[in-house]
Motif scaffolding. Sequence first.
Motif, PDB file in Angstrom:
ATOM      1  N   GLU A 126       0.820  -1.180   0.033  1.00  0.00           N
ATOM      2  CA  GLU A 126       0.048   0.040   0.010  1.00  0.00           C
ATOM      3  C   GLU A 126       0.825   1.405   0.004  1.00  0.00           C
ATOM      4  O   GLU A 126       0.392   2.293  -0.765  1.00  0.00           O
ATOM      5  CB  GLU A 126      -0.750   0.175   1.208  1.00  0.00           C
ATOM      6  CG  GLU A 126      -1.970  -0.929   1.397  1.00  0.00           C
ATOM      7  CD  GLU A 126      -2.790  -1.280   2.436  1.00  0.00           C
ATOM      8  OE1 GLU A 126      -2.337  -0.587   3.283  1.00  0.00           O
ATOM      9  OE2 GLU A 126      -3.918  -1.719   2.468  1.00  0.00           O
ATOM     10  N   LEU A 127       1.843   1.222   0.927  1.00  0.00           N
ATOM     11  CA  LEU A 127       2.733   2.356   0.942  1.00  0.00           C
ATOM     12  C   LEU A 127       3.587   2.820  -0.420  1.00  0.00           C
ATOM     13  O   LEU A 127       3.778   3.747  -0.701  1.00  0.00           O
ATOM     14  CB  LEU A 127       3.775   2.194   2.108  1.00  0.00           C
ATOM     15  CG  LEU A 127       3.060   2.412   3.466  1.00  0.00           C
ATOM     16  CD1 LEU A 127       4.299   2.011   4.633  1.00  0.00           C
ATOM     17  CD2 LEU A 127       2.255   3.545   3.777  1.00  0.00           C
ATOM     18  N   ILE A 128       3.864   1.792  -1.185  1.00  0.00           N
ATOM     19  CA  ILE A 128       4.973   1.927  -2.490  1.00  0.00           C
ATOM     20  C   ILE A 128       3.755   2.589  -3.581  1.00  0.00           C
ATOM     21  O   ILE A 128       4.218   3.392  -4.238  1.00  0.00           O
ATOM     22  CB  ILE A 128       5.670   0.970  -2.597  1.00  0.00           C
ATOM     23  CG1 ILE A 128       4.784  -0.376  -2.941  1.00  0.00           C
ATOM     24  CG2 ILE A 128       6.813   0.470  -1.681  1.00  0.00           C
ATOM     25  CD1 ILE A 128       5.827  -1.333  -3.851  1.00  0.00           C
ATOM     26  N   LEU A 139       6.823  11.654   0.542  1.00  0.00           N
ATOM     27  CA  LEU A 139       7.161  12.355   1.654  1.00  0.00           C
ATOM     28  C   LEU A 139       6.147  12.068   2.683  1.00  0.00           C
ATOM     29  O   LEU A 139       6.461  11.977   3.916  1.00  0.00           O
ATOM     30  CB  LEU A 139       7.514  13.859   1.508  1.00  0.00           C
ATOM     31  CG  LEU A 139       8.702  14.179   0.768  1.00  0.00           C
ATOM     32  CD1 LEU A 139       8.605  15.827   0.104  1.00  0.00           C
ATOM     33  CD2 LEU A 139      10.001  13.823   1.298  1.00  0.00           C
ATOM     34  N   LYS A 140       5.006  12.172   2.376  1.00  0.00           N
ATOM     35  CA  LYS A 140       3.887  11.978   3.311  1.00  0.00           C
ATOM     36  C   LYS A 140       3.759  10.183   3.860  1.00  0.00           C
ATOM     37  O   LYS A 140       3.635  10.054   5.072  1.00  0.00           O
ATOM     38  CB  LYS A 140       2.355  12.373   2.873  1.00  0.00           C
ATOM     39  CG  LYS A 140       2.646  13.773   2.735  1.00  0.00           C
ATOM     40  CD  LYS A 140       1.016  14.313   2.418  1.00  0.00           C
ATOM     41  CE  LYS A 140       0.832  15.972   2.168  1.00  0.00           C
ATOM     42  NZ  LYS A 140      -0.522  16.069   1.693  1.00  0.00           N
ATOM     43  N   VAL A 141       4.222   9.695   2.873  1.00  0.00           N
ATOM     44  CA  VAL A 141       4.366   8.104   3.328  1.00  0.00           C
ATOM     45  C   VAL A 141       5.399   7.888   4.290  1.00  0.00           C
ATOM     46  O   VAL A 141       5.426   7.226   5.256  1.00  0.00           O
ATOM     47  CB  VAL A 141       4.651   7.214   1.846  1.00  0.00           C
ATOM     48  CG1 VAL A 141       5.146   5.898   2.237  1.00  0.00           C
ATOM     49  CG2 VAL A 141       3.320   6.954   1.140  1.00  0.00           C
ATOM     50  N   GLY A 142       6.544   8.501   3.976  1.00  0.00           N
ATOM     51  CA  GLY A 142       7.829   8.624   5.025  1.00  0.00           C
ATOM     52  C   GLY A 142       7.537   9.011   6.246  1.00  0.00           C
ATOM     53  O   GLY A 142       7.564   8.524   7.334  1.00  0.00           O
ATOM     54  N   ALA A 143       6.514  10.231   6.287  1.00  0.00           N
ATOM     55  CA  ALA A 143       6.283  10.599   7.604  1.00  0.00           C
ATOM     56  C   ALA A 143       5.277   9.634   8.442  1.00  0.00           C
ATOM     57  O   ALA A 143       5.363   9.632   9.586  1.00  0.00           O
ATOM     58  CB  ALA A 143       5.613  12.012   7.500  1.00  0.00           C
ATOM     59  N   ALA A 144       4.291   9.120   7.634  1.00  0.00           N
ATOM     60  CA  ALA A 144       3.355   8.226   8.155  1.00  0.00           C
ATOM     61  C   ALA A 144       4.159   6.867   8.644  1.00  0.00           C
ATOM     62  O   ALA A 144       3.743   6.345   9.882  1.00  0.00           O
ATOM     63  CB  ALA A 144       2.480   7.804   6.957  1.00  0.00           C
ATOM     64  N   GLN A 198      -1.091  11.809  10.483  1.00  0.00           N
ATOM     65  CA  GLN A 198      -1.867  10.730  10.090  1.00  0.00           C
ATOM     66  C   GLN A 198      -2.456   9.705  11.218  1.00  0.00           C
ATOM     67  O   GLN A 198      -3.423   8.797  10.997  1.00  0.00           O
ATOM     68  CB  GLN A 198      -1.803   9.912   8.982  1.00  0.00           C
ATOM     69  CG  GLN A 198      -1.096  10.937   7.740  1.00  0.00           C
ATOM     70  CD  GLN A 198      -0.360  10.234   6.560  1.00  0.00           C
ATOM     71  OE1 GLN A 198      -1.000   9.406   5.936  1.00  0.00           O
ATOM     72  NE2 GLN A 198       0.828  10.438   6.418  1.00  0.00           N
ATOM     73  N   TYR A 199      -1.455   9.566  12.109  1.00  0.00           N
ATOM     74  CA  TYR A 199      -1.751   8.544  13.125  1.00  0.00           C
ATOM     75  C   TYR A 199      -1.685   9.120  14.594  1.00  0.00           C
ATOM     76  O   TYR A 199      -2.216   8.560  15.594  1.00  0.00           O
ATOM     77  CB  TYR A 199      -0.786   7.378  13.015  1.00  0.00           C
ATOM     78  CG  TYR A 199      -0.979   6.456  11.776  1.00  0.00           C
ATOM     79  CD1 TYR A 199      -2.066   5.571  11.444  1.00  0.00           C
ATOM     80  CD2 TYR A 199      -0.233   6.726  10.555  1.00  0.00           C
ATOM     81  CE1 TYR A 199      -2.275   4.829  10.424  1.00  0.00           C
ATOM     82  CE2 TYR A 199      -0.378   6.356   9.383  1.00  0.00           C
ATOM     83  CZ  TYR A 199      -1.430   5.318   9.186  1.00  0.00           C
ATOM     84  OH  TYR A 199      -1.521   4.650   7.821  1.00  0.00           O
TER      85      TYR A 199
END
Length: 211
Positions: A126-128, A139-144, A198-199
């Motif tokens: 999902e993340l990739i 970048l938002k994936v990295g932060a998540a 996000q979390y």
Amino acid sequence: MKNLFNYILLSLSVVTLSCSDSSDEMITTDDELINIQIWALPVEPLSETEIEALLFMREEEKLARDVYDHLYTIWSSKIFNNISASEQSHTDAVRTLLNKYKLEDPAINSAPGVFVNQELQTLYTELIQIGSVSLESALKVGAAIEEIDILDLQRELGSNVDNEDIILVFENLMKGSKNHLKSFVLNLKNQNIAYIPQYLTQEEFDAIINS
């Protein structure tokens, strides 16, 4: 005993700093120092929750590394390459604990993007996918990822682990995740993008960013 151990660690740090003045001396790296600290602490009985925590964190840190490596190949943004190297150190530290306690390593022979834990396998996919849409999304994936790491480590440190060496490593991972989160948020800010957690709760997020 703890005072003696702290004195040993302080001495190691002093030796490391003093060696930096001479190119002929060996310099102890951060990774080497954490390994020295891990092996210096006693081997204590492992609970089932501690075993589960070690196996999970080994793969969760690998997930972060694998996602960042993948996103770097797409966007060539240095932040992914730099933080991937840090995540490699993190997963290696957990591997040292697995070796110390003679536990089977779930990531010993796994290829990038492959996980024993199926929840992590699904999360990776999902993340990739999300991170491949745009650099902002990446970048938002990295932060998540860092938010998820922080929450998982808080849970483990809060009630699931009490061995000194595990606490040492997990607290180190926590510091790293907080720094990584701040780096991703700063990169987004430099692009005039405000990041919304996000979390984590807004209060938890603000405390980390403002620390």
